[in-house]
Enzyme design. Sequence first.
Site, PDB file in Angstrom:
ATOM      1  N   CYS A   2      -4.017   9.244   4.460  1.00 29.31           N
ATOM      2  CA  CYS A   2      -4.261  10.420   5.292  1.00 29.31           C
ATOM      3  C   CYS A   2      -4.362  10.079   6.779  1.00 29.31           C
ATOM      4  O   CYS A   2      -5.039   9.137   7.165  1.00 29.31           O
ATOM      5  CB  CYS A   2      -5.524  11.165   4.891  1.00 29.31           C
ATOM      6  SG  CYS A   2      -5.563  11.742   3.215  1.00 29.31           S
ATOM      7  N   ARG A  27       1.054   5.560   7.356  1.00 31.29           N
ATOM      8  CA  ARG A  27      -0.125   5.460   6.489  1.00 31.29           C
ATOM      9  C   ARG A  27       0.172   5.986   5.083  1.00 31.29           C
ATOM     10  O   ARG A  27      -0.602   5.731   4.160  1.00 31.29           O
ATOM     11  CB  ARG A  27      -1.286   6.248   7.101  1.00 31.29           C
ATOM     12  CG  ARG A  27      -1.737   5.693   8.440  1.00 31.29           C
ATOM     13  CD  ARG A  27      -2.680   6.638   9.150  1.00 31.29           C
ATOM     14  NE  ARG A  27      -3.985   6.713   8.531  1.00 31.29           N
ATOM     15  CZ  ARG A  27      -4.988   5.880   8.776  1.00 31.29           C
ATOM     16  NH1 ARG A  27      -4.825   4.908   9.641  1.00 31.29           N
ATOM     17  NH2 ARG A  27      -6.149   6.021   8.184  1.00 31.29           N
ATOM     18  N   TRP A  75      -2.545  12.318   1.783  1.00 33.20           N
ATOM     19  CA  TRP A  75      -2.176  11.479   0.643  1.00 33.20           C
ATOM     20  C   TRP A  75      -3.081  11.952  -0.494  1.00 33.20           C
ATOM     21  O   TRP A  75      -4.293  11.761  -0.445  1.00 33.20           O
ATOM     22  CB  TRP A  75      -2.418  10.012   0.984  1.00 33.20           C
ATOM     23  CG  TRP A  75      -1.914   9.055  -0.044  1.00 33.20           C
ATOM     24  CD1 TRP A  75      -0.635   8.601  -0.192  1.00 33.20           C
ATOM     25  CD2 TRP A  75      -2.679   8.388  -1.047  1.00 33.20           C
ATOM     26  NE1 TRP A  75      -0.574   7.708  -1.233  1.00 33.20           N
ATOM     27  CE2 TRP A  75      -1.811   7.570  -1.773  1.00 33.20           C
ATOM     28  CE3 TRP A  75      -4.030   8.424  -1.419  1.00 33.20           C
ATOM     29  CZ2 TRP A  75      -2.235   6.774  -2.847  1.00 33.20           C
ATOM     30  CZ3 TRP A  75      -4.452   7.640  -2.478  1.00 33.20           C
ATOM     31  CH2 TRP A  75      -3.540   6.823  -3.178  1.00 33.20           C
ATOM     32  N   ASN A 101     -10.144  12.966   5.593  1.00 31.35           N
ATOM     33  CA  ASN A 101      -9.623  11.768   4.924  1.00 31.35           C
ATOM     34  C   ASN A 101     -10.783  11.190   4.122  1.00 31.35           C
ATOM     35  O   ASN A 101     -11.857  10.986   4.677  1.00 31.35           O
ATOM     36  CB  ASN A 101      -9.141  10.783   6.002  1.00 31.35           C
ATOM     37  CG  ASN A 101      -8.663   9.474   5.423  1.00 31.35           C
ATOM     38  OD1 ASN A 101      -8.500   9.355   4.220  1.00 31.35           O
ATOM     39  ND2 ASN A 101      -8.420   8.503   6.285  1.00 31.35           N
ATOM     40  N   GLY A 102     -10.588  10.936   2.838  1.00 32.21           N
ATOM     41  CA  GLY A 102     -11.670  10.371   2.025  1.00 32.21           C
ATOM     42  C   GLY A 102     -11.939  11.241   0.809  1.00 32.21           C
ATOM     43  O   GLY A 102     -11.111  12.066   0.420  1.00 32.21           O
ATOM     44  N   GLU A 483       2.878 -12.258  -5.196  1.00 33.52           N
ATOM     45  CA  GLU A 483       3.251 -11.442  -4.047  1.00 33.52           C
ATOM     46  C   GLU A 483       4.712 -10.982  -4.149  1.00 33.52           C
ATOM     47  O   GLU A 483       5.028  -9.825  -3.841  1.00 33.52           O
ATOM     48  CB  GLU A 483       3.001 -12.245  -2.767  1.00 33.52           C
ATOM     49  CG  GLU A 483       3.389 -11.557  -1.484  1.00 33.52           C
ATOM     50  CD  GLU A 483       2.622 -10.263  -1.200  1.00 33.52           C
ATOM     51  OE1 GLU A 483       1.642  -9.958  -1.916  1.00 33.52           O
ATOM     52  OE2 GLU A 483       3.023  -9.542  -0.278  1.00 33.52           O
ATOM     53  N   LYS A 487       5.751  -7.029  -4.217  1.00 33.44           N
ATOM     54  CA  LYS A 487       6.686  -6.439  -3.254  1.00 33.44           C
ATOM     55  C   LYS A 487       7.820  -5.708  -3.977  1.00 33.44           C
ATOM     56  O   LYS A 487       8.206  -4.619  -3.584  1.00 33.44           O
ATOM     57  CB  LYS A 487       7.301  -7.541  -2.369  1.00 33.44           C
ATOM     58  CG  LYS A 487       6.387  -8.050  -1.280  1.00 33.44           C
ATOM     59  CD  LYS A 487       6.267  -7.045  -0.156  1.00 33.44           C
ATOM     60  CE  LYS A 487       5.003  -7.215   0.653  1.00 33.44           C
ATOM     61  NZ  LYS A 487       3.751  -6.917  -0.024  1.00 33.44           N
ATOM     62  N   GLU A 490       6.388  -2.438  -5.528  1.00 36.38           N
ATOM     63  CA  GLU A 490       6.004  -1.353  -4.620  1.00 36.38           C
ATOM     64  C   GLU A 490       7.191  -0.760  -3.865  1.00 36.38           C
ATOM     65  O   GLU A 490       7.174   0.417  -3.535  1.00 36.38           O
ATOM     66  CB  GLU A 490       4.885  -1.777  -3.669  1.00 36.38           C
ATOM     67  CG  GLU A 490       5.238  -2.764  -2.598  1.00 36.38           C
ATOM     68  CD  GLU A 490       4.059  -3.031  -1.636  1.00 36.38           C
ATOM     69  OE1 GLU A 490       3.921  -4.172  -1.209  1.00 36.38           O
ATOM     70  OE2 GLU A 490       3.304  -2.103  -1.322  1.00 36.38           O
ATOM     71  N   HIS A 506       2.868 -18.690 -23.317  1.00 35.80           N
ATOM     72  CA  HIS A 506       1.763 -18.097 -24.081  1.00 35.80           C
ATOM     73  C   HIS A 506       1.981 -16.604 -24.313  1.00 35.80           C
ATOM     74  O   HIS A 506       1.023 -15.880 -24.584  1.00 35.80           O
ATOM     75  CB  HIS A 506       0.436 -18.377 -23.361  1.00 35.80           C
ATOM     76  CG  HIS A 506       0.151 -19.836 -23.237  1.00 35.80           C
ATOM     77  ND1 HIS A 506      -0.230 -20.607 -24.311  1.00 35.80           N
ATOM     78  CD2 HIS A 506       0.260 -20.686 -22.186  1.00 35.80           C
ATOM     79  CE1 HIS A 506      -0.380 -21.868 -23.928  1.00 35.80           C
ATOM     80  NE2 HIS A 506      -0.074 -21.942 -22.631  1.00 35.80           N
ATOM     81  N   LYS A 605      -0.794   3.009   3.512  1.00 35.55           N
ATOM     82  CA  LYS A 605      -0.943   1.749   4.221  1.00 35.55           C
ATOM     83  C   LYS A 605      -2.375   1.237   4.142  1.00 35.55           C
ATOM     84  O   LYS A 605      -2.623   0.070   3.917  1.00 35.55           O
ATOM     85  CB  LYS A 605      -0.522   1.943   5.680  1.00 35.55           C
ATOM     86  CG  LYS A 605      -0.663   0.694   6.559  1.00 35.55           C
ATOM     87  CD  LYS A 605       0.280  -0.385   6.085  1.00 35.55           C
ATOM     88  CE  LYS A 605       0.172  -1.681   6.835  1.00 35.55           C
ATOM     89  NZ  LYS A 605       0.760  -2.799   6.077  1.00 35.55           N
TER      90      LYS A 605
HETATM   91  C1  AGP Z   1       0.846  -4.733   0.023  1.00 32.68           C
HETATM   92  O1  AGP Z   1       2.147  -4.632   0.436  1.00 32.68           O
HETATM   93  C2  AGP Z   1       0.048  -3.516   0.105  1.00 32.68           C
HETATM   94  N1  AGP Z   1       0.230  -2.763   1.269  1.00 32.68           N
HETATM   95  C3  AGP Z   1      -1.407  -3.661  -0.350  1.00 32.68           C
HETATM   96  O2  AGP Z   1      -1.435  -4.434  -1.491  1.00 32.68           O
HETATM   97  C4  AGP Z   1      -2.428  -4.190   0.679  1.00 32.68           C
HETATM   98  O3  AGP Z   1      -2.254  -5.555   0.892  1.00 32.68           O
HETATM   99  C5  AGP Z   1      -3.841  -3.884   0.141  1.00 32.68           C
HETATM  100  O4  AGP Z   1      -3.986  -2.489   0.034  1.00 32.68           O
HETATM  101  C6  AGP Z   1      -4.934  -4.458   0.997  1.00 32.68           C
HETATM  102  O5  AGP Z   1      -4.915  -3.946   2.285  1.00 32.68           O
HETATM  103  P1  AGP Z   1      -5.735  -4.624   3.452  1.00 32.68           P
HETATM  104  O6  AGP Z   1      -5.170  -5.984   3.682  1.00 32.68           O
HETATM  105  O7  AGP Z   1      -5.519  -3.704   4.625  1.00 32.68           O
HETATM  106  O8  AGP Z   1      -7.168  -4.687   3.033  1.00 32.68           O
END
Ligand code: AGP
Length: 610
Positions: A2, A27, A75, A101-102, A483, A487, A490, A506, A605
């Site tokens: 948001c 965001r 969002w 937001n929240g 990671e 990636k 997502e 396993h 974000k």
């Molecule tokens: C990764 O590409 C994501 N955007 C997400 O996993 C992100 O790293 C996570 O939400 C943590 O965010 P931060 O580093 O702002 O705490």
Amino acid sequence: MCGIIGYSGHRPAVPLIIEGLHRLEYRGYDSSGVCFVQNKELKVVRAEGKLKLLEDKLARMEVSLATTGMGHTRWATHGAPTEDNAHPHRSSRGDLAIVHNGIIENYQECKAELLAKGFEFSSQTDTEVLANLIADEHSSETSLLKAFASALERARGAYAVALLSRQEPDTVYAARQSAPLLLGLGSGENFIASDIPAFLPYTRDVVFLEDGEIARITPTSWEVFSLADLKPMEKKISRIEWDLQAAQKGGYKHFMLKEIFEQPMTISDCAAGRVSMSRFEAHLPELEAIAKPSRLRIVACGTSYHAGIWAQILFENWARIPTTVEIASEFRYRNALLSPGETLLVVSQSGETADTLAALRIAKERGSPILGICNVIGSSISREADAIIFTQAGPEISVASTKAMTAQMTVLMLMAMHWSKNGGSLNRDEARLILNGLSDLPAKLSGILPTLKSEAATLAARFASSKGMFFLGRGQSYPLALEGALKVKELSYIHAEGYASGEMKHGPIALIDQDFPSFVLLPNDDLFAKTRSNMEEVAARKGPVIALTNPPKSGLDIKGCETWLMPEAFGPLNSFLMLPALQLFSYEAAAYLGKDVDQPRNLAKSVTVE
Ligand code: AGP
């Protein structure tokens, strides 16, 4: 997550607000809306989907007279991403509206009370409940400031909220509790926003709001009060030094690509002032006043969590600090034992991630020293940690985190070196190789990025239609494998798993067949032979294998395996070359499949709700 912008000034508010919302698009959002007072009427305009749809609606209206207003990108948390649930939400008594937001946790109880008093609801949101709570308080309270404060006292949860009322058409109120919000101070105009880029073309002077504070802006004034007693607060004005250019695409097709290509600079900016090339030492001034921890607990989410696992080996091997790494959302609810002297190290790009912030607060309450690694100056984590190390990576706009991880790895590696001076096991020769390697790294990485990009594009075209894929690694390559898979998931919505290569047999190896490729991280290190054996196990089951590895190396002539070559770097520095290759693969796979690279579906974000 948001985006909020509020404006009170002398310019037409609506176009300025829309422009600000565009700068908050990164965001993540699924609907949007604006609100303003014009001809003594409170107007709310909202649309489902991208901002363009809101702009189309506004283009059919006369909105140029309003010089105060607010806007929101939503969002969805409570209620589907529909127009009815989009913000702003108006009280059913008509005179005021809010953006939020929240999450208001007790919204159902509050809603029941309000329904009994005759308030009506047209959405499924917790936000509309808060709008009606304010209206309810305002019916017995003449001052809107007091009514706003009393309503917030009744609401439980996390919020950044802005309020506009027909009765005070030049004023925007705002308050925060565990969600980012700040003021921008201009000349004859003032702003509120969830992030700096929203108003950066107009002012660089900002005031960061703290939890439990309420702000009021008009064109010519700004004030901040304590929510508890409405006493005025003294606030510091901070000057933002970076410019909007840093938060724009600069000729790249996507923010993500720009941020991947910025990583050579990220490494040098991050290391600047933190290494001595004459003594072969790392020295972080931020750690000067802090004793070396007897134990370290790293807590983070997502990509930042992966950076934490990557660093665990260095804290244990170099600095000899027993280190554990935990996902913040697990840590916060399991009544974790923290031993005396154990330091909590929170890692976060945004500094606003709700779970990470909650973990910080829990550990603080229990008396643990708190260290933070963060990219955003003024963020909640940066203000609440006992000591904070900024990653100095500049704004990261793409939802997918890239350069932030590289910066976190750089800082974490330097921290481990810093503490290795006192009872650690890193010898001078190794330290020399690492620091020399680190200073060569930006040029080395710049040199290979264009080739990596075209190789990633070729691989993406071949494998983006696979039913799933593995990313495998051992040691410090294991978090990189996690990671790489994150990636791909997502950005491309392809199912991908990051796995410790030794763990494959396993269970997960059952998934392998000719349509299930595995990307194996195989740097030329002590674990090479072990990982190579795991590769063979995959290839024997006819799974395509792509080994990210360093030349020259014999023993890679395994049937069904191909290599993706990276230049060699010393020890952990290999990770700084392999990580961008994985990022580029996920970028190219998403681009190949036509996905929204910078704003993947369902993601935000900055995850400011739990
Ligand atoms: C990764 O590409 C994501 N955007 C997400 O996993 C992100 O790293 C996570 O939400 C943590 O965010 P931060 O580093 O702002 O705490």
